[in-house]
Design a protein around this motif. Sequence first.
Motif, PDB file in Angstrom:
ATOM      1  N   ILE A   1       0.839  -1.205   0.000  1.00 60.13           N
ATOM      2  CA  ILE A   1       0.000   0.000   0.000  1.00 60.13           C
ATOM      3  C   ILE A   1       0.869   1.248   0.000  1.00 60.13           C
ATOM      4  CG2 ILE A   1      -1.584   1.367   1.422  1.00 60.13           C
ATOM      5  CD1 ILE A   1      -2.920  -1.280   2.241  1.00 60.13           C
ATOM      6  N   GLU A   2       1.923   1.228   0.826  1.00 60.04           N
ATOM      7  CA  GLU A   2       2.810   2.396   0.910  1.00 60.04           C
ATOM      8  C   GLU A   2       3.634   2.562  -0.367  1.00 60.04           C
ATOM      9  OE1 GLU A   2       6.370   4.214   3.767  1.00 60.04           O
ATOM     10  OE2 GLU A   2       5.475   2.266   4.220  1.00 60.04           O
ATOM     11  N   LYS A   3       4.186   1.465  -0.877  1.00 62.38           N
ATOM     12  CA  LYS A   3       5.065   1.531  -2.043  1.00 62.38           C
ATOM     13  C   LYS A   3       4.335   2.104  -3.251  1.00 62.38           C
ATOM     14  CE  LYS A   3       8.054  -1.310  -4.982  1.00 62.38           C
ATOM     15  NZ  LYS A   3       8.619  -2.672  -5.205  1.00 62.38           N
ATOM     16  N   TYR A   4       3.095   1.697  -3.464  1.00 65.85           N
ATOM     17  CA  TYR A   4       2.354   2.116  -4.654  1.00 65.85           C
ATOM     18  C   TYR A   4       1.331   3.215  -4.346  1.00 65.85           C
ATOM     19  CZ  TYR A   4       4.618  -1.867  -6.768  1.00 65.85           C
ATOM     20  OH  TYR A   4       5.568  -2.753  -7.214  1.00 65.85           O
ATOM     21  N   GLU A   5       1.437   3.780  -3.147  1.00 61.16           N
ATOM     22  CA  GLU A   5       0.571   4.898  -2.742  1.00 61.16           C
ATOM     23  C   GLU A   5      -0.890   4.587  -3.056  1.00 61.16           C
ATOM     24  OE1 GLU A   5       2.261   8.188  -4.861  1.00 61.16           O
ATOM     25  OE2 GLU A   5       3.850   8.479  -3.372  1.00 61.16           O
ATOM     26  N   MET A   6      -1.322   3.414  -2.601  1.00 59.78           N
ATOM     27  CA  MET A   6      -2.662   2.944  -2.925  1.00 59.78           C
ATOM     28  C   MET A   6      -3.749   3.637  -2.123  1.00 59.78           C
ATOM     29  SD  MET A   6      -2.213  -1.175  -3.281  1.00 59.78           S
ATOM     30  CE  MET A   6      -1.257  -1.922  -4.609  1.00 59.78           C
ATOM     31  N   ILE A   7      -3.529   3.741  -0.822  1.00 60.78           N
ATOM     32  CA  ILE A   7      -4.568   4.228   0.083  1.00 60.78           C
ATOM     33  C   ILE A   7      -3.951   5.226   1.046  1.00 60.78           C
ATOM     34  CG2 ILE A   7      -6.272   3.570   1.835  1.00 60.78           C
ATOM     35  CD1 ILE A   7      -6.225   0.726   0.607  1.00 60.78           C
ATOM     36  N   GLY A   8      -4.631   6.349   1.241  1.00 57.73           N
ATOM     37  CA  GLY A   8      -4.138   7.366   2.156  1.00 57.73           C
ATOM     38  C   GLY A   8      -5.099   7.593   3.309  1.00 57.73           C
ATOM     39  N   GLN A   9      -4.675   8.397   4.268  1.00 52.10           N
ATOM     40  CA  GLN A   9      -5.499   8.730   5.419  1.00 52.10           C
ATOM     41  C   GLN A   9      -6.828   9.332   4.958  1.00 52.10           C
ATOM     42  OE1 GLN A   9      -5.092   8.418   8.779  1.00 52.10           O
ATOM     43  NE2 GLN A   9      -3.138   7.347   8.629  1.00 52.10           N
ATOM     44  N   GLY A  10      -7.911   8.820   5.545  1.00 46.38           N
ATOM     45  CA  GLY A  10      -9.234   9.372   5.286  1.00 46.38           C
ATOM     46  C   GLY A  10      -9.860   8.998   3.962  1.00 46.38           C
ATOM     47  N   ASP A  11      -9.249   8.083   3.209  1.00 43.37           N
ATOM     48  CA  ASP A  11      -9.797   7.702   1.911  1.00 43.37           C
ATOM     49  C   ASP A  11     -11.093   6.894   2.046  1.00 43.37           C
ATOM     50  OD1 ASP A  11      -7.968   8.931   0.279  1.00 43.37           O
ATOM     51  OD2 ASP A  11      -6.701   7.170   0.010  1.00 43.37           O
ATOM     52  N   HIS A  12     -11.898   6.926   0.987  1.00 43.83           N
ATOM     53  CA  HIS A  12     -13.065   6.056   0.866  1.00 43.83           C
ATOM     54  C   HIS A  12     -12.658   4.890  -0.030  1.00 43.83           C
ATOM     55  CE1 HIS A  12     -17.320   5.355  -1.000  1.00 43.83           C
ATOM     56  NE2 HIS A  12     -16.934   4.352  -0.235  1.00 43.83           N
ATOM     57  N   VAL A  13     -12.758   3.673   0.500  1.00 45.77           N
ATOM     58  CA  VAL A  13     -12.362   2.482  -0.245  1.00 45.77           C
ATOM     59  C   VAL A  13     -13.552   1.541  -0.370  1.00 45.77           C
ATOM     60  CG1 VAL A  13     -10.713   0.593  -0.444  1.00 45.77           C
ATOM     61  CG2 VAL A  13     -10.055   2.674   0.770  1.00 45.77           C
ATOM     62  N   CYS A  14     -13.882   1.187  -1.609  1.00 46.60           N
ATOM     63  CA  CYS A  14     -14.955   0.225  -1.870  1.00 46.60           C
ATOM     64  C   CYS A  14     -14.312  -1.115  -2.231  1.00 46.60           C
ATOM     65  CB  CYS A  14     -15.847   0.709  -3.000  1.00 46.60           C
ATOM     66  SG  CYS A  14     -17.191  -0.441  -3.390  1.00 46.60           S
ATOM     67  N   ALA A  15     -14.569  -2.140  -1.444  1.00 45.95           N
ATOM     68  CA  ALA A  15     -13.985  -3.466  -1.683  1.00 45.95           C
ATOM     69  C   ALA A  15     -14.901  -4.305  -2.556  1.00 45.95           C
ATOM     70  CB  ALA A  15     -13.742  -4.171  -0.352  1.00 45.95           C
ATOM     71  N   ALA A  16     -14.320  -4.937  -3.572  1.00 49.64           N
ATOM     72  CA  ALA A  16     -15.061  -5.892  -4.393  1.00 49.64           C
ATOM     73  C   ALA A  16     -15.092  -7.221  -3.646  1.00 49.64           C
ATOM     74  CB  ALA A  16     -14.388  -6.055  -5.753  1.00 49.64           C
ATOM     75  N   VAL A  17     -16.265  -7.656  -3.246  1.00 50.13           N
ATOM     76  CA  VAL A  17     -16.382  -8.837  -2.375  1.00 50.13           C
ATOM     77  C   VAL A  17     -17.262  -9.891  -3.036  1.00 50.13           C
ATOM     78  CG1 VAL A  17     -17.044  -9.675  -0.086  1.00 50.13           C
ATOM     79  CG2 VAL A  17     -16.153  -7.350  -0.344  1.00 50.13           C
ATOM     80  N   SER A  18     -16.661 -11.023  -3.342  1.00 50.63           N
ATOM     81  CA  SER A  18     -17.404 -12.139  -3.920  1.00 50.63           C
ATOM     82  C   SER A  18     -17.894 -13.098  -2.845  1.00 50.63           C
ATOM     83  CB  SER A  18     -16.511 -12.909  -4.900  1.00 50.63           C
ATOM     84  OG  SER A  18     -15.456 -13.542  -4.195  1.00 50.63           O
ATOM     85  N   GLY A  19     -17.205 -13.092  -1.707  1.00 53.39           N
ATOM     86  CA  GLY A  19     -17.488 -14.048  -0.645  1.00 53.39           C
ATOM     87  C   GLY A  19     -16.408 -15.106  -0.535  1.00 53.39           C
TER      88      GLY A  19
END
Length: 230
Positions: free
Chosen positions: A9-27
């Motif tokens: 996450i840090e290396k590719y700057e994927m997610i930062g503080q306070g972000d909105h993240v929607c997870a794709a969930v199949s189960g």
Amino acid sequence: MRDKVLDTIEKYEMIGQGDHVCAAVSGGADSAALLAFLLSLREPMGLTVTACHLNHCLRGAEADRDEAFVRDRCRAWGVPLRVGRGDAAAAAKAKGCSLETAARELRYAFLLEASGLIATAHQADDNAETVLMNLLRGAGARGLAGIPPRRDRIVRPLLCVTRADVLRYLRETGTPWREDASNAVDDCRRNRIRHHVLPLLRAENPGVSRAILTAGLHLRAEDEWMAGEA
């Protein structure tokens, strides 16, 4: 697994503080681990975590049970969930493409309707399968680079870990998941590579999925550099 994913996450700057993240969930195992991991970051990073589930209408009652499982998990964890349905078989027939391609196109079209970042649960073994499939098609550098860690709003935090890492994390955290019975049969090329080709490669190098990932990341960096120079 936690340290590896945080490094990615840090290396590719994927997610930062306070972000909105929607997870794709199949189960399935990978997406269950992804959602559980993102929820573990909800407080320390101030994340807003939501989920999306697309029922491809391919496996009848079993697909409906997957949907019900995802609804139940998200309700129990207090995660807002958006559910959609898409007829992958009809889309494949209409477009004259494979079922896997049609399902993927429907899935990403659905996911891209969400706001914020979109996290998918691809991991290193998925990437190895993709690279081998592309190799069989005679792909160039971009195809052999495999699955990108990040593409626009789409991020893949689990790309650095293997299926074994994921299963270990699920057991350690007591996170439930569902098994997709279609993954056990050899009716598509990806499954045949998963069941027969990768085990032979692992016999030569137990870390083959990570080796393929590393090679692909080098290829991607070189391809992007050359494109920039051109």
